[in-house]
Design an enzyme around this catalytic site. Sequence first.
Site, PDB file in Angstrom:
ATOM      1  N   ASN A 199       0.873  -1.176   0.000  1.00 61.70           N
ATOM      2  CA  ASN A 199       0.000   0.000   0.000  1.00 61.70           C
ATOM      3  C   ASN A 199       0.912   1.229   0.000  1.00 61.70           C
ATOM      4  O   ASN A 199       1.509   1.558   1.016  1.00 61.70           O
ATOM      5  CB  ASN A 199      -0.891  -0.036   1.255  1.00 61.70           C
ATOM      6  N   TRP A 200       0.991   1.872  -1.140  1.00 58.17           N
ATOM      7  CA  TRP A 200       1.917   3.022  -1.256  1.00 58.17           C
ATOM      8  C   TRP A 200       1.383   4.265  -0.565  1.00 58.17           C
ATOM      9  O   TRP A 200       2.100   5.260  -0.434  1.00 58.17           O
ATOM     10  CB  TRP A 200       2.167   3.338  -2.737  1.00 58.17           C
ATOM     11  N   LYS A 201       0.121   4.236  -0.176  1.00 60.40           N
ATOM     12  CA  LYS A 201      -0.514   5.414   0.448  1.00 60.40           C
ATOM     13  C   LYS A 201      -0.307   6.642  -0.458  1.00 60.40           C
ATOM     14  O   LYS A 201      -0.299   6.497  -1.679  1.00 60.40           O
ATOM     15  CB  LYS A 201       0.018   5.616   1.865  1.00 60.40           C
ATOM     16  N   HIS A 235      -9.312   1.411   5.282  1.00 62.17           N
ATOM     17  CA  HIS A 235      -8.009   1.554   5.941  1.00 62.17           C
ATOM     18  C   HIS A 235      -8.159   2.482   7.147  1.00 62.17           C
ATOM     19  O   HIS A 235      -8.939   3.436   7.102  1.00 62.17           O
ATOM     20  CB  HIS A 235      -6.980   2.111   4.949  1.00 62.17           C
ATOM     21  N   GLU A 291      -6.452   4.835   8.177  1.00 58.87           N
ATOM     22  CA  GLU A 291      -6.217   6.255   7.867  1.00 58.87           C
ATOM     23  C   GLU A 291      -7.466   6.876   7.251  1.00 58.87           C
ATOM     24  O   GLU A 291      -7.767   8.042   7.468  1.00 58.87           O
ATOM     25  CB  GLU A 291      -4.985   6.388   6.952  1.00 58.87           C
ATOM     26  N   GLU A 322      -4.822  -4.552  10.952  1.00 64.78           N
ATOM     27  CA  GLU A 322      -3.760  -3.563  11.068  1.00 64.78           C
ATOM     28  C   GLU A 322      -3.962  -2.771  12.357  1.00 64.78           C
ATOM     29  O   GLU A 322      -4.749  -1.809  12.375  1.00 64.78           O
ATOM     30  CB  GLU A 322      -3.794  -2.594   9.884  1.00 64.78           C
ATOM     31  N   GLY A 366       3.187   2.469  10.712  1.00 62.10           N
ATOM     32  CA  GLY A 366       4.138   3.551  10.505  1.00 62.10           C
ATOM     33  C   GLY A 366       4.907   3.952  11.758  1.00 62.10           C
ATOM     34  O   GLY A 366       5.586   4.969  11.781  1.00 62.10           O
ATOM     35  N   SER A 374       4.060  -1.954  10.240  1.00 65.67           N
ATOM     36  CA  SER A 374       5.523  -1.998  10.385  1.00 65.67           C
ATOM     37  C   SER A 374       6.141  -3.343   9.996  1.00 65.67           C
ATOM     38  O   SER A 374       7.083  -3.807  10.636  1.00 65.67           O
ATOM     39  CB  SER A 374       5.934  -1.599  11.805  1.00 65.67           C
ATOM     40  N   GLY A 433       3.069  -1.029   4.184  1.00 59.55           N
ATOM     41  CA  GLY A 433       3.089   0.389   3.852  1.00 59.55           C
ATOM     42  C   GLY A 433       4.497   0.831   3.507  1.00 59.55           C
ATOM     43  O   GLY A 433       5.005   0.585   2.408  1.00 59.55           O
ATOM     44  N   GLY A 434       5.160   1.470   4.463  1.00 57.06           N
ATOM     45  CA  GLY A 434       6.478   2.068   4.245  1.00 57.06           C
ATOM     46  C   GLY A 434       7.468   1.179   3.515  1.00 57.06           C
ATOM     47  O   GLY A 434       8.132   1.627   2.566  1.00 57.06           O
TER      48      GLY A 434
HETATM   49  P1  13P Z   1       3.405   0.473   7.583  1.00 56.37           P
HETATM   50  O1  13P Z   1       3.903  -0.804   6.980  1.00 56.37           O
HETATM   51  O2  13P Z   1       4.097   1.691   7.054  1.00 56.37           O
HETATM   52  O3  13P Z   1       3.376   0.410   9.080  1.00 56.37           O
HETATM   53  O4  13P Z   1       1.879   0.647   7.116  1.00 56.37           O
HETATM   54  C1  13P Z   1       0.995  -0.416   7.255  1.00 56.37           C
HETATM   55  C2  13P Z   1      -0.244  -0.070   6.531  1.00 56.37           C
HETATM   56  O5  13P Z   1      -0.978   0.811   6.942  1.00 56.37           O
HETATM   57  C3  13P Z   1      -0.536  -0.782   5.284  1.00 56.37           C
HETATM   58  O6  13P Z   1      -1.821  -0.538   4.842  1.00 56.37           O
END
Ligand code: 13P
Length: 249
Positions: A9-11, A95, A97, A167, A173, A212, A233-234
């Site tokens: 997920n590149w956000k 998600h 967020e 999650e 993050g 993470s 994510g990251g």
């Molecule tokens: P991180 O891997 O950056 O913690 O993010 C997880 C996430 O929200 C994937 O959707």
Amino acid sequence: MRKVIIAGNWKMNKETESAVSLVRELKTEVRDITDREIVVCPPFTLLGEVKKNLCDSNIFLGGQNMFWEKEGAYTGEISPLMLKDAGCKYVIIGHSERRAYFGETNESVNKKVKTAFCYDFIPIVCIGETLAQREKGEAFGVVEKQLREGLADLKVEDFSKLVVAYEPVWAIGTGKTATPLQAEEIHKFIREILESIFEGKSEEIRILYGGSIKPENISDLMSCQNIDGGLIGGASLSADNFIKIIKFI
Ligand code: 13P
């Protein structure tokens, strides 16, 4: 046997140049992998370019969100037809967020999940508790409510296509990953709840962990019985890290 999914997920990250170089490297490095489903979910503006660069590859495309209406006066939204047109097979829904910053609720998640199935997407439905909820001992209750309300009234034929991503908000993050023990405890609980909603089908539903994930912790997490993949994510923004995660042993 549930096939492992590794989804990035590149956000709200990347523009054309870095996106293209990432997916080109990814495409070459993972081309022989057949036992895992690999998905990338770029921002909407990059879907076309990423799709073009992933042609003839084993990497699927996903959207990061989707509205439940098919078209109309909904400024700023993205419709199922648009995601189809862009070549998406998966769509991330609910998600944390989106829940925290854009007012998504279990009710809106439910509408979106139904729409996703209606248009033949594989929805990756995100759930998870905040740190405050965990500290108050509410994690299980929160997750159960998100599942029961977000996944209400689905059609039997859709049950096994569903993907759930647990999650924990406190692990996203932050560099704080849930330990395999913590994650497995909730994943097992999630499967029990899924069984009570979708009788006889819970063993087919993939439950991903997200929060993470790094090359250093993926193998331990994946050794858990009820963890069927990761939503990253990251670490999915770097070809090197994402490739290592995809190739975990
Ligand atoms: P991180 O891997 O950056 O913690 O993010 C997880 C996430 O929200 C994937 O959707």
